[in-house]
Design a protein around this motif. Sequence first.
Motif, mmCIF file in Angstrom:
data_model
loop_
_atom_site.group_PDB
_atom_site.id
_atom_site.type_symbol
_atom_site.label_atom_id
_atom_site.label_comp_id
_atom_site.label_asym_id
_atom_site.label_seq_id
_atom_site.Cartn_x
_atom_site.Cartn_y
_atom_site.Cartn_z
ATOM 1 N N VAL A 144 0.703 -1.191 -0.055
ATOM 2 C CA VAL A 144 0.043 -0.014 -0.031
ATOM 3 C C VAL A 144 0.870 1.248 0.065
ATOM 4 C CG1 VAL A 144 -1.703 1.146 1.153
ATOM 5 C CG2 VAL A 144 -1.918 -1.205 0.954
ATOM 6 N N LEU A 145 1.810 1.182 0.769
ATOM 7 C CA LEU A 145 2.752 2.564 0.814
ATOM 8 C C LEU A 145 3.443 2.752 -0.517
ATOM 9 C CD1 LEU A 145 4.858 2.445 4.172
ATOM 10 C CD2 LEU A 145 3.607 4.377 3.272
ATOM 11 N N PRO A 146 3.815 1.914 -1.331
ATOM 12 C CA PRO A 146 4.441 2.367 -2.681
ATOM 13 C C PRO A 146 3.483 2.776 -3.553
ATOM 14 C CG PRO A 146 5.544 0.578 -1.952
ATOM 15 C CD PRO A 146 4.666 0.534 -0.852
ATOM 16 N N ILE A 147 2.254 1.781 -3.496
ATOM 17 C CA ILE A 147 1.223 2.039 -4.441
ATOM 18 C C ILE A 147 0.717 3.598 -4.167
ATOM 19 C CG2 ILE A 147 -1.135 1.482 -5.425
ATOM 20 C CD1 ILE A 147 0.103 -1.486 -5.186
ATOM 21 N N SER A 148 0.267 3.827 -2.859
ATOM 22 C CA SER A 148 -0.207 5.047 -2.560
ATOM 23 C C SER A 148 0.647 6.237 -3.031
ATOM 24 C CB SER A 148 -0.563 5.029 -1.211
ATOM 25 O OG SER A 148 0.395 5.079 -0.290
ATOM 26 N N GLY A 149 2.049 6.055 -2.983
ATOM 27 C CA GLY A 149 3.041 7.133 -3.217
ATOM 28 C C GLY A 149 2.953 7.381 -4.788
ATOM 29 N N VAL A 150 2.889 6.258 -5.410
ATOM 30 C CA VAL A 150 2.804 6.278 -6.985
ATOM 31 C C VAL A 150 1.468 7.205 -7.207
ATOM 32 C CG1 VAL A 150 2.749 5.252 -9.130
ATOM 33 C CG2 VAL A 150 4.363 4.405 -7.459
ATOM 34 N N LEU A 151 0.537 6.600 -6.774
ATOM 35 C CA LEU A 151 -0.837 7.310 -7.157
ATOM 36 C C LEU A 151 -0.942 8.774 -6.708
ATOM 37 C CD1 LEU A 151 -3.396 4.294 -6.498
ATOM 38 C CD2 LEU A 151 -2.633 5.433 -8.614
ATOM 39 N N MET A 152 -0.162 9.080 -5.615
ATOM 40 C CA MET A 152 -0.084 10.471 -5.172
ATOM 41 C C MET A 152 0.472 11.307 -6.179
ATOM 42 S SD MET A 152 1.697 12.134 -1.479
ATOM 43 C CE MET A 152 3.270 11.057 -1.873
ATOM 44 N N SER A 153 1.724 10.866 -6.509
ATOM 45 C CA SER A 153 2.543 11.479 -7.343
ATOM 46 C C SER A 153 2.055 11.819 -8.990
ATOM 47 C CB SER A 153 3.806 10.613 -7.807
ATOM 48 O OG SER A 153 4.797 10.700 -6.699
ATOM 49 N N TRP A 154 1.140 10.607 -9.328
ATOM 50 C CA TRP A 154 0.625 10.622 -10.586
ATOM 51 C C TRP A 154 -0.667 11.611 -10.328
ATOM 52 C CZ3 TRP A 154 -0.262 4.911 -12.105
ATOM 53 C CH2 TRP A 154 1.067 4.390 -12.782
ATOM 54 N N PHE A 155 -1.513 11.693 -9.570
ATOM 55 C CA PHE A 155 -2.533 12.697 -9.355
ATOM 56 C C PHE A 155 -2.057 13.956 -9.280
ATOM 57 C CE2 PHE A 155 -5.390 8.917 -8.501
ATOM 58 C CZ PHE A 155 -6.254 8.941 -9.231
ATOM 59 N N LYS A 156 -0.946 14.155 -8.757
ATOM 60 C CA LYS A 156 -0.250 15.445 -8.468
ATOM 61 C C LYS A 156 0.340 15.885 -9.872
ATOM 62 C CE LYS A 156 -0.082 15.917 -3.572
ATOM 63 N NZ LYS A 156 0.852 16.254 -2.648
#
Length: 180
Positions: A99-111
Amino acid sequence: MEQKTKYSFILRNLHIIGGLVFVAALVLGIVMEDMARGPEKFQLMFFHKSLGLAVLGLVALRLLEWVRSTQPVALESHANWEVWAAKLVKIALYIVMIVLPISGVLMSWFKGYPAAFFGLFELAPMVEKSKDLGELFESIHKAMVPLTFGLLGLHVVGALKHHFIDRDETLVRISPFSKG
């Protein structure tokens, strides 16, 4: 049939390598959290994202090896509650390592930012930029950190308890430095 006493050579090594990479990513995340925007913070963020992607890859390899190899049974000296506690902590750690890496990637992408892997390749945003979703995944990413440290603490304390108090083979069975 002889029972297996240790984890596979691959699992033992992925355990220590993955653990070190995971902790490095956590430490970088904490260090850069309070830094002002600038070249130093962006450099740490680059390594943080790269390490996060490495964690995701190492977890995938660990899960594949887990399925492929035979696992040793719990030691007879372990109480039932210890076996269940260890399983729960292990499952929870796997969840946070995903969850940590996936949420980090999604955070980056959505930003609107890519997720690069040590400059070797880049995962370009696969979603539309969204401030709200970027903030949501940032909240998820940050909320996981205290849980992660709690789980890591339980994992380490449990291993040390077995090694120094119980004096059993628990720690040796997963150590990459043990033979076999």
